[in-house]
Design a protein around this motif. Sequence first.
Motif, PDB file in Angstrom:
ATOM      1  N   ALA A 180       0.855  -1.200   0.000  1.00 51.38           N
ATOM      2  CA  ALA A 180       0.000   0.000   0.000  1.00 51.38           C
ATOM      3  C   ALA A 180       0.890   1.248   0.000  1.00 51.38           C
ATOM      4  O   ALA A 180       1.871   1.291  -0.747  1.00 51.38           O
ATOM      5  N   ALA A 181       0.609   2.240   0.844  1.00 50.47           N
ATOM      6  CA  ALA A 181       1.351   3.505   0.758  1.00 50.47           C
ATOM      7  C   ALA A 181       2.836   3.346   1.106  1.00 50.47           C
ATOM      8  O   ALA A 181       3.666   4.157   0.663  1.00 50.47           O
ATOM      9  N   SER A 216      15.996 -14.100  -0.060  1.00 48.75           N
ATOM     10  CA  SER A 216      16.505 -14.882  -1.193  1.00 48.75           C
ATOM     11  C   SER A 216      15.354 -15.542  -1.955  1.00 48.75           C
ATOM     12  O   SER A 216      15.567 -16.186  -2.964  1.00 48.75           O
ATOM     13  N   ILE A 217      14.116 -15.407  -1.452  1.00 54.53           N
ATOM     14  CA  ILE A 217      12.940 -15.951  -2.144  1.00 54.53           C
ATOM     15  C   ILE A 217      12.410 -14.888  -3.124  1.00 54.53           C
ATOM     16  O   ILE A 217      12.657 -13.693  -2.931  1.00 54.53           O
ATOM     17  N   PRO A 218      11.699 -15.321  -4.184  1.00 53.07           N
ATOM     18  CA  PRO A 218      11.167 -14.337  -5.136  1.00 53.07           C
ATOM     19  C   PRO A 218      10.094 -13.437  -4.506  1.00 53.07           C
ATOM     20  O   PRO A 218       9.268 -13.906  -3.716  1.00 53.07           O
ATOM     21  N   ILE A 219      10.146 -12.167  -4.881  1.00 47.15           N
ATOM     22  CA  ILE A 219       9.199 -11.161  -4.385  1.00 47.15           C
ATOM     23  C   ILE A 219       8.375 -10.675  -5.574  1.00 47.15           C
ATOM     24  O   ILE A 219       8.948 -10.265  -6.596  1.00 47.15           O
ATOM     25  N   VAL A 220       7.050 -10.711  -5.429  1.00 43.55           N
ATOM     26  CA  VAL A 220       6.187 -10.126  -6.465  1.00 43.55           C
ATOM     27  C   VAL A 220       5.400  -8.988  -5.830  1.00 43.55           C
ATOM     28  O   VAL A 220       4.704  -9.181  -4.826  1.00 43.55           O
ATOM     29  N   GLU A 221       5.555  -7.805  -6.403  1.00 39.35           N
ATOM     30  CA  GLU A 221       4.846  -6.608  -5.933  1.00 39.35           C
ATOM     31  C   GLU A 221       3.468  -6.585  -6.587  1.00 39.35           C
ATOM     32  O   GLU A 221       3.351  -6.835  -7.790  1.00 39.35           O
ATOM     33  N   CYS A 222       2.444  -6.272  -5.801  1.00 42.27           N
ATOM     34  CA  CYS A 222       1.070  -6.362  -6.293  1.00 42.27           C
ATOM     35  C   CYS A 222       0.289  -5.109  -5.910  1.00 42.27           C
ATOM     36  O   CYS A 222       0.356  -4.658  -4.755  1.00 42.27           O
ATOM     37  N   HIS A 223      -0.438  -4.538  -6.862  1.00 41.27           N
ATOM     38  CA  HIS A 223      -1.312  -3.382  -6.581  1.00 41.27           C
ATOM     39  C   HIS A 223      -2.651  -3.562  -7.286  1.00 41.27           C
ATOM     40  O   HIS A 223      -2.706  -3.982  -8.444  1.00 41.27           O
ATOM     41  N   LEU A 224      -3.709  -3.177  -6.591  1.00 39.01           N
ATOM     42  CA  LEU A 224      -5.049  -3.213  -7.178  1.00 39.01           C
ATOM     43  C   LEU A 224      -5.179  -2.184  -8.291  1.00 39.01           C
ATOM     44  O   LEU A 224      -5.617  -2.475  -9.397  1.00 39.01           O
ATOM     45  N   SER A 225      -4.797  -0.955  -7.968  1.00 39.85           N
ATOM     46  CA  SER A 225      -4.834   0.132  -8.958  1.00 39.85           C
ATOM     47  C   SER A 225      -3.480   0.173  -9.662  1.00 39.85           C
ATOM     48  O   SER A 225      -2.580  -0.605  -9.330  1.00 39.85           O
ATOM     49  N   PRO A 245      -0.592   2.542  -9.753  1.00 37.33           N
ATOM     50  CA  PRO A 245      -0.082   3.779  -9.152  1.00 37.33           C
ATOM     51  C   PRO A 245       0.598   4.700 -10.172  1.00 37.33           C
ATOM     52  O   PRO A 245       0.590   5.915  -9.995  1.00 37.33           O
ATOM     53  N   ALA A 246       1.119   4.124 -11.245  1.00 35.66           N
ATOM     54  CA  ALA A 246       1.833   4.929 -12.258  1.00 35.66           C
ATOM     55  C   ALA A 246       0.908   5.914 -12.966  1.00 35.66           C
ATOM     56  O   ALA A 246       1.370   6.913 -13.534  1.00 35.66           O
ATOM     57  N   THR A 247      -0.389   5.638 -12.949  1.00 35.42           N
ATOM     58  CA  THR A 247      -1.336   6.505 -13.671  1.00 35.42           C
ATOM     59  C   THR A 247      -2.104   7.411 -12.712  1.00 35.42           C
ATOM     60  O   THR A 247      -3.056   8.073 -13.112  1.00 35.42           O
ATOM     61  N   ARG A 248      -1.679   7.438 -11.423  1.00 32.06           N
ATOM     62  CA  ARG A 248      -2.401   8.243 -10.427  1.00 32.06           C
ATOM     63  C   ARG A 248      -1.571   9.481 -10.045  1.00 32.06           C
ATOM     64  O   ARG A 248      -0.863  10.023 -10.874  1.00 32.06           O
ATOM     65  N   GLU A 249      -1.654   9.923  -8.804  1.00 32.72           N
ATOM     66  CA  GLU A 249      -0.929  11.124  -8.397  1.00 32.72           C
ATOM     67  C   GLU A 249       0.589  10.911  -8.546  1.00 32.72           C
ATOM     68  O   GLU A 249       1.076   9.792  -8.399  1.00 32.72           O
ATOM     69  N   ALA A 250       1.318  12.024  -8.751  1.00 30.56           N
ATOM     70  CA  ALA A 250       2.771  11.942  -8.964  1.00 30.56           C
ATOM     71  C   ALA A 250       3.469  11.236  -7.806  1.00 30.56           C
ATOM     72  O   ALA A 250       4.424  10.480  -8.019  1.00 30.56           O
ATOM     73  N   ALA A 260      11.696  -6.244  -6.519  1.00 30.82           N
ATOM     74  CA  ALA A 260      10.691  -7.234  -6.935  1.00 30.82           C
ATOM     75  C   ALA A 260      11.114  -7.889  -8.253  1.00 30.82           C
ATOM     76  O   ALA A 260      11.595  -7.207  -9.166  1.00 30.82           O
ATOM     77  N   ALA A 261      10.895  -9.200  -8.331  1.00 25.03           N
ATOM     78  CA  ALA A 261      11.161  -9.910  -9.586  1.00 25.03           C
ATOM     79  C   ALA A 261      10.118  -9.509 -10.622  1.00 25.03           C
ATOM     80  O   ALA A 261      10.369  -9.545 -11.830  1.00 25.03           O
ATOM     81  N   LYS A 262       8.932  -9.114 -10.124  1.00 29.65           N
ATOM     82  CA  LYS A 262       7.832  -8.739 -11.027  1.00 29.65           C
ATOM     83  C   LYS A 262       6.870  -7.822 -10.281  1.00 29.65           C
ATOM     84  O   LYS A 262       6.709  -7.961  -9.060  1.00 29.65           O
ATOM     85  N   THR A 263       6.235  -6.912 -11.020  1.00 28.70           N
ATOM     86  CA  THR A 263       5.178  -6.070 -10.447  1.00 28.70           C
ATOM     87  C   THR A 263       3.908  -6.284 -11.252  1.00 28.70           C
ATOM     88  O   THR A 263       3.942  -6.262 -12.491  1.00 28.70           O
ATOM     89  N   VAL A 264       2.795  -6.507 -10.532  1.00 30.09           N
ATOM     90  CA  VAL A 264       1.488  -6.625 -11.192  1.00 30.09           C
ATOM     91  C   VAL A 264       0.621  -5.508 -10.624  1.00 30.09           C
ATOM     92  O   VAL A 264       0.484  -5.389  -9.403  1.00 30.09           O
ATOM     93  N   ALA A 265       0.015  -4.680 -11.494  1.00 26.50           N
ATOM     94  CA  ALA A 265      -0.758  -3.525 -11.022  1.00 26.50           C
ATOM     95  C   ALA A 265      -1.878  -3.214 -11.997  1.00 26.50           C
ATOM     96  O   ALA A 265      -1.751  -3.423 -13.207  1.00 26.50           O
ATOM     97  N   GLY A 266      -2.983  -2.725 -11.427  1.00 22.35           N
ATOM     98  CA  GLY A 266      -4.025  -2.149 -12.270  1.00 22.35           C
ATOM     99  C   GLY A 266      -5.129  -3.097 -12.685  1.00 22.35           C
ATOM    100  O   GLY A 266      -5.994  -2.739 -13.483  1.00 22.35           O
TER     101      GLY A 266
END
Length: 150
Positions: free
Chosen positions: A77-78, A94-103, A105-110, A121-127
């Motif tokens: 979150a924030a 040492s385990i894989p990290i995946v970042e996850c967002h519902l919205s 964030p790249a298309t929201r406030e600066a 993160a090995a991968k980010t899933v958002a939106g």
Amino acid sequence: MPDAPVLYVLNGPNLNLLGEREPEIYGRETLADVQALCERASPGWTVIFRQTNHEGVLIDWVQEAQTRAAALVINPAAYTHTSIALLDVLKTLSIPIVECHLSDPATREAFRRHSYVALVAAKTVAGHGARSYELAVRAAVELAQERGLA
Ligand code: CA2
């Protein structure tokens, strides 16, 4: 029978309000719905699904994940945008990290455009709303399998 591999899915501040406020941004599913979705997306795995409003608690759980889990999905979150302490602990994993967002964030406030977590993160899933978690869990399982951790 070997123990089922463990996936930690950790959620940061205010995500306990999911489904109650701002459905136009975060969707109508509750956090309990999201948990069920994560469990369905990782058959044969044990999912440890938690939410906290406290930065230090989130950090304790990330440390715990390193000792118990084969992969981590995290929606900080924030804290995504503010926490160097979270970045520091994630760097120790040492385990894989995946970042996850519902919205997305790249298309929201600066102020949401920078993610400390993306640095590790090995991968980010958002939106994708709640479906972001499904995609993130699948990616985490795949990464753990590729690395021989599960
Ligand atoms: O899109 C996401 O998943 C976020 O991580 C959600 C955070 C926000 O600070 C990030 O920039 C993006 C906010 C979580 C607040 O959750 C709420 C849920 C329902 C109602 C109100 C807040």
